[in-house]
Design a protein around this motif. Structure first.
Motif, PDB file in Angstrom:
ATOM      1  N   GLU A  79       0.832  -1.207   0.000  1.00  0.00           N
ATOM      2  CA  GLU A  79       0.000   0.000   0.000  1.00  0.00           C
ATOM      3  C   GLU A  79       0.868   1.260   0.000  1.00  0.00           C
ATOM      4  O   GLU A  79       0.588   2.215  -0.724  1.00  0.00           O
ATOM      5  CB  GLU A  79      -0.885   0.056   1.249  1.00  0.00           C
ATOM      6  N   LYS A  80       1.905   1.240   0.813  1.00  0.00           N
ATOM      7  CA  LYS A  80       2.785   2.416   0.900  1.00  0.00           C
ATOM      8  C   LYS A  80       3.530   2.659  -0.413  1.00  0.00           C
ATOM      9  O   LYS A  80       3.708   3.804  -0.826  1.00  0.00           O
ATOM     10  CB  LYS A  80       3.762   2.256   2.065  1.00  0.00           C
ATOM     11  N   ILE A  81       3.938   1.590  -1.079  1.00  0.00           N
ATOM     12  CA  ILE A  81       4.585   1.743  -2.384  1.00  0.00           C
ATOM     13  C   ILE A  81       3.595   2.348  -3.375  1.00  0.00           C
ATOM     14  O   ILE A  81       3.932   3.275  -4.127  1.00  0.00           O
ATOM     15  CB  ILE A  81       5.144   0.394  -2.893  1.00  0.00           C
ATOM     16  N   GLY A  82       2.359   1.846  -3.369  1.00  0.00           N
ATOM     17  CA  GLY A  82       1.330   2.391  -4.250  1.00  0.00           C
ATOM     18  C   GLY A  82       1.084   3.865  -3.993  1.00  0.00           C
ATOM     19  O   GLY A  82       0.995   4.666  -4.925  1.00  0.00           O
ATOM     20  N   ALA A  83       0.998   4.240  -2.721  1.00  0.00           N
ATOM     21  CA  ALA A  83       0.803   5.655  -2.376  1.00  0.00           C
ATOM     22  C   ALA A  83       2.017   6.476  -2.803  1.00  0.00           C
ATOM     23  O   ALA A  83       1.874   7.603  -3.281  1.00  0.00           O
ATOM     24  CB  ALA A  83       0.544   5.803  -0.884  1.00  0.00           C
ATOM     25  N   GLY A  84       3.219   5.911  -2.657  1.00  0.00           N
ATOM     26  CA  GLY A  84       4.431   6.612  -3.083  1.00  0.00           C
ATOM     27  C   GLY A  84       4.459   6.844  -4.587  1.00  0.00           C
ATOM     28  O   GLY A  84       4.802   7.933  -5.051  1.00  0.00           O
ATOM     29  N   VAL A  85       4.059   5.824  -5.349  1.00  0.00           N
ATOM     30  CA  VAL A  85       3.992   5.967  -6.804  1.00  0.00           C
ATOM     31  C   VAL A  85       2.949   7.020  -7.162  1.00  0.00           C
ATOM     32  O   VAL A  85       3.151   7.839  -8.060  1.00  0.00           O
ATOM     33  CB  VAL A  85       3.685   4.607  -7.487  1.00  0.00           C
ATOM     34  N   PHE A  86       1.840   7.026  -6.422  1.00  0.00           N
ATOM     35  CA  PHE A  86       0.803   8.017  -6.696  1.00  0.00           C
ATOM     36  C   PHE A  86       1.284   9.435  -6.374  1.00  0.00           C
ATOM     37  O   PHE A  86       0.918  10.386  -7.069  1.00  0.00           O
ATOM     38  CB  PHE A  86      -0.488   7.695  -5.947  1.00  0.00           C
ATOM     39  N   ILE A  87       2.111   9.588  -5.349  1.00  0.00           N
ATOM     40  CA  ILE A  87       2.677  10.913  -5.062  1.00  0.00           C
ATOM     41  C   ILE A  87       3.558  11.370  -6.233  1.00  0.00           C
ATOM     42  O   ILE A  87       3.550  12.538  -6.603  1.00  0.00           O
ATOM     43  CB  ILE A  87       3.449  10.915  -3.724  1.00  0.00           C
ATOM     44  N   VAL A  88       4.301  10.439  -6.820  1.00  0.00           N
ATOM     45  CA  VAL A  88       5.081  10.777  -8.024  1.00  0.00           C
ATOM     46  C   VAL A  88       4.128  11.256  -9.123  1.00  0.00           C
ATOM     47  O   VAL A  88       4.407  12.240  -9.818  1.00  0.00           O
ATOM     48  CB  VAL A  88       5.932   9.574  -8.492  1.00  0.00           C
ATOM     49  N   ALA A  89       2.977  10.578  -9.278  1.00  0.00           N
ATOM     50  CA  ALA A  89       1.983  11.000 -10.269  1.00  0.00           C
ATOM     51  C   ALA A  89       1.511  12.427  -9.986  1.00  0.00           C
ATOM     52  O   ALA A  89       1.321  13.221 -10.916  1.00  0.00           O
ATOM     53  CB  ALA A  89       0.789  10.040 -10.268  1.00  0.00           C
ATOM     54  N   ALA A  94       1.335  18.360 -11.106  1.00  0.00           N
ATOM     55  CA  ALA A  94       1.785  19.746 -10.900  1.00  0.00           C
ATOM     56  C   ALA A  94       2.627  20.195 -12.092  1.00  0.00           C
ATOM     57  O   ALA A  94       2.528  21.344 -12.537  1.00  0.00           O
ATOM     58  CB  ALA A  94       2.582  19.854  -9.606  1.00  0.00           C
ATOM     59  N   GLY A  95       3.429  19.275 -12.626  1.00  0.00           N
ATOM     60  CA  GLY A  95       4.256  19.581 -13.796  1.00  0.00           C
ATOM     61  C   GLY A  95       3.433  19.955 -15.018  1.00  0.00           C
ATOM     62  O   GLY A  95       3.851  20.792 -15.818  1.00  0.00           O
ATOM     63  N   ILE A  96       2.245  19.355 -15.162  1.00  0.00           N
ATOM     64  CA  ILE A  96       1.378  19.709 -16.290  1.00  0.00           C
ATOM     65  C   ILE A  96       0.972  21.181 -16.187  1.00  0.00           C
ATOM     66  O   ILE A  96       0.940  21.897 -17.184  1.00  0.00           O
ATOM     67  CB  ILE A  96       0.129  18.799 -16.342  1.00  0.00           C
ATOM     68  N   GLY A  97       0.675  21.629 -14.964  1.00  0.00           N
ATOM     69  CA  GLY A  97       0.329  23.036 -14.771  1.00  0.00           C
ATOM     70  C   GLY A  97       1.515  23.964 -14.869  1.00  0.00           C
ATOM     71  O   GLY A  97       1.406  25.084 -15.374  1.00  0.00           O
ATOM     72  N   LEU A  98       2.665  23.515 -14.391  1.00  0.00           N
ATOM     73  CA  LEU A  98       3.874  24.352 -14.427  1.00  0.00           C
ATOM     74  C   LEU A  98       4.503  24.409 -15.816  1.00  0.00           C
ATOM     75  O   LEU A  98       5.139  25.408 -16.171  1.00  0.00           O
ATOM     76  CB  LEU A  98       4.907  23.813 -13.430  1.00  0.00           C
ATOM     77  N   PHE A  99       4.376  23.329 -16.571  1.00  0.00           N
ATOM     78  CA  PHE A  99       4.936  23.248 -17.922  1.00  0.00           C
ATOM     79  C   PHE A  99       3.801  22.947 -18.898  1.00  0.00           C
ATOM     80  O   PHE A  99       3.659  21.823 -19.388  1.00  0.00           O
ATOM     81  CB  PHE A  99       6.006  22.159 -18.004  1.00  0.00           C
ATOM     82  N   PHE A 114      -0.426  10.144 -16.183  1.00  0.00           N
ATOM     83  CA  PHE A 114      -1.389   9.081 -16.469  1.00  0.00           C
ATOM     84  C   PHE A 114      -0.817   7.694 -16.193  1.00  0.00           C
ATOM     85  O   PHE A 114      -1.503   6.829 -15.650  1.00  0.00           O
ATOM     86  CB  PHE A 114      -1.904   9.197 -17.906  1.00  0.00           C
ATOM     87  N   ILE A 115       0.438   7.490 -16.523  1.00  0.00           N
ATOM     88  CA  ILE A 115       1.036   6.160 -16.304  1.00  0.00           C
ATOM     89  C   ILE A 115       1.270   5.898 -14.827  1.00  0.00           C
ATOM     90  O   ILE A 115       0.846   4.875 -14.292  1.00  0.00           O
ATOM     91  CB  ILE A 115       2.339   6.019 -17.125  1.00  0.00           C
ATOM     92  N   THR A 116       1.936   6.824 -14.122  1.00  0.00           N
ATOM     93  CA  THR A 116       2.212   6.575 -12.699  1.00  0.00           C
ATOM     94  C   THR A 116       0.939   6.628 -11.866  1.00  0.00           C
ATOM     95  O   THR A 116       0.824   5.911 -10.870  1.00  0.00           O
ATOM     96  CB  THR A 116       3.259   7.555 -12.135  1.00  0.00           C
ATOM     97  N   GLY A 117      -0.043   7.459 -12.267  1.00  0.00           N
ATOM     98  CA  GLY A 117      -1.311   7.510 -11.525  1.00  0.00           C
ATOM     99  C   GLY A 117      -2.037   6.182 -11.570  1.00  0.00           C
ATOM    100  O   GLY A 117      -2.482   5.663 -10.539  1.00  0.00           O
ATOM    101  N   SER A 118      -2.143   5.597 -12.753  1.00  0.00           N
ATOM    102  CA  SER A 118      -2.856   4.321 -12.860  1.00  0.00           C
ATOM    103  C   SER A 118      -2.061   3.174 -12.235  1.00  0.00           C
ATOM    104  O   SER A 118      -2.638   2.305 -11.580  1.00  0.00           O
ATOM    105  CB  SER A 118      -3.213   4.023 -14.318  1.00  0.00           C
ATOM    106  N   ILE A 119      -0.752   3.184 -12.379  1.00  0.00           N
ATOM    107  CA  ILE A 119       0.063   2.131 -11.754  1.00  0.00           C
ATOM    108  C   ILE A 119       0.032   2.268 -10.229  1.00  0.00           C
ATOM    109  O   ILE A 119      -0.058   1.272  -9.511  1.00  0.00           O
ATOM    110  CB  ILE A 119       1.505   2.153 -12.306  1.00  0.00           C
ATOM    111  N   GLY A 120       0.071   3.504  -9.735  1.00  0.00           N
ATOM    112  CA  GLY A 120      -0.005   3.731  -8.289  1.00  0.00           C
ATOM    113  C   GLY A 120      -1.300   3.200  -7.706  1.00  0.00           C
ATOM    114  O   GLY A 120      -1.298   2.552  -6.654  1.00  0.00           O
TER     115      GLY A 120
END
Length: 193
Positions: A79-89, A94-99, A114-120
């Protein structure tokens, strides 16, 4: 988890979707669900591009605040790994808004979200299943598979990618609210009874 973190988890998707839908209304004269990308609404040089971009950044900040609180509630490493991957997402979000579209890293942060969000969510769902919440695990796999199949179908049938992007976004949001309710609010009701 603090109440403010739960509130952030409840509000964050609504802020992101709200910013996107306001941007659609502002740009309705030229933007099309079937011919564009969601990112077109925030592209460099577009008047009012900040409406969507700021909403995405705010969503990423609030969601990260929620996810940090979530770590204390999680019981197993998966679960913690999944949440960590989702934090990367969320960093990618934020990068989409900044760039925004037109900035060099936009393509990579958009796909990264999209990739890290769904994998997370898939990893976190597996962790919930290992915790003994098989119904949430099955729901997670179902959301993941259905969203990817529908998004792939949309990519092959429409000129733009907005429909595929919305499918991915709504898959993540539906999963998020289901887990938020099942993990915290339902559990809280059971504790009181």
């Amino acid at each position: 988890m603090r109440k403010s973190q739960r509130l952030a988890g409840l509000c964050a998707p609504l802020i992101g979707l709200g910013g996107i839908f306001i941007a659609i209304i502002i740009n309705r004269s030229w933007w099309s669900l079937t011919d564009n990308a969601i990112s077109d609404l925030g592209k460099v040089g577009l008047p009012y591009n900040w409406v969507m971009n700021l909403a995405l950044i705010a969503t990423a900040i609030l969601s990260t605040y929620y996810a940090i609180g979530l770590f204390g509630e999680l019981r197993n490493v998966v679960e913690k790994i999944g949440a960590g991957v989702f934090i990367v997402a969320l960093l990618f979000l934020a990068g989409i808004g900044l760039f925004p579209e037109g900035a060099d890293p936009h393509y990579y942060v958009s796909w990264g979200f999209f990739i890290t969000g769904s994998i997370g969510l898939l990893i976190a769902g597996l962790g919930l299943w290992l915790e003994g919440r098989g119904n949430i695990g099955i729901f997670t796999v179902t959301v993941f598979v259905v969203a990817w199949i529908l998004a792939r179908w949309a990519l092959g049938n429409f000129e733009g990618v907005a429909i595929a992007e919305f499918i991915g976004i709504f898959g993540i949001i539906i999963w998020h609210y289901t887990v938020l309710w099942a993990k915290f609010y339902k559990t809280e009701k059971q504790r009181k009874n």
